[in-house]
Design an enzyme around this catalytic site. Sequence first.
Site, PDB file in Angstrom:
ATOM      1  CB  SER A  40      34.816  41.026  37.851  1.00 37.96           C
ATOM      2  OG  SER A  40      33.576  41.374  38.435  1.00 37.96           O
ATOM      3  CG  ASP A 323      33.450  35.340  44.077  1.00 35.25           C
ATOM      4  OD1 ASP A 323      32.386  35.778  43.566  1.00 35.25           O
ATOM      5  OD2 ASP A 323      34.566  35.775  43.754  1.00 35.25           O
ATOM      6  CG  HIS A 326      32.433  37.440  40.553  1.00 36.42           C
ATOM      7  ND1 HIS A 326      33.000  37.863  41.749  1.00 36.42           N
ATOM      8  CD2 HIS A 326      32.620  38.435  39.662  1.00 36.42           C
ATOM      9  CE1 HIS A 326      33.513  39.073  41.576  1.00 36.42           C
ATOM     10  NE2 HIS A 326      33.285  39.450  40.325  1.00 36.42           N
TER      11      HIS A 326
END
Length: 359
Positions: A40, A323, A326
């Site tokens: 991610s 977040d 990340h």
Amino acid sequence: MARSSNLLCLMILYATALNLSGCYAVELSSKKLLFVFGDSLFDPGNNQYLNNSVESPGTYWPYGMSMNNKSTGRISDGLLVPDFIAIFANLSVDPPCMQPGADLTNGVNFASAGSGVLGESNGGVMNFNTQLANFKKVVNLLVGKKGEEEAKKILRSSVYLFSMGGNDYFRYNMQYSNSTTSERVAYMRTVVGNLTNGFKEIYAMGGRKFAIQNVGPLGCLPSTKANYPESNGTCVKNFLTHPKLHNKALSIKLNKMAKELPGFKYSIMKYYYTLSDRIKNSAKYGLKEGKVACCGSGLYNGRDCGKGSYNLCKNPSEYVFFDGGHTTQNTNRQLAELLWSGEPSVTGPYNVKQLFELP
């Protein structure tokens, strides 16, 4: 194709707005491309094309809020590290490999949020083996478009960028929290072995220049600390052991590969150290908050960004994290700068700029 063109225009505008045109760029032959593999941290939105029945992270507001509120599937407020690397290298930003209609013969990003080095892929995630299988398809496209000899030249001169391993260790430590040191070491060796075997597969297809962002301080992420409130805001030690073991073992393995494989060159950026320092000493890097995420709910805004009732900061560029797990566009730019042109103490034995400059 329209979506791809619009995104490319947006990236060009951001390169200009962020004053990136020329500051870091090198003159590259058109034969030098960037191929990205990862999780991610590097996913430009691949997962949204894999399983339409599940809403992919990063495809809804406020993700993309720093990109004119354009949510692309990037799990950040804006650009990711590979986007900046492409901009620094005077290349087009790599499209997601799963994006319909995208031209995959001028560089491509295979990264998939939630992916790991180990395990079979499912409908919503592409693990490393699937990313490698997709890369082989791109190699065949290159051969068909350029011919075998020219394709070989392109593959040899291009750079292969990786961010892999974090999810493997997250899952292991969630499932086997009471594992012994020897069990942890054995698992780490399996992860590193499979990762470097993947490097060897790419090498066999012509790849020679490898850049790796190593595994970060998983126990210091807002999401991890939120899941373990008993840590009282400190890093969760159980999630720090594997990254340290992994990063040391991977460095040793790559050094060995460089001696054994003709032409093999590599770069490791010490992501564990660089992110840890920004979390602890955010002000040193022009940031105001290193421990609480810009977007989310619960402890440290560690979960559910964009879902239900959540908090959202006014200026993500002041935060290390967007977040719970990340980093923000601003942090990503700082990390990309270190990966691109960092000193050997942070990024070595080559940095990515030097890899691109090699024949």
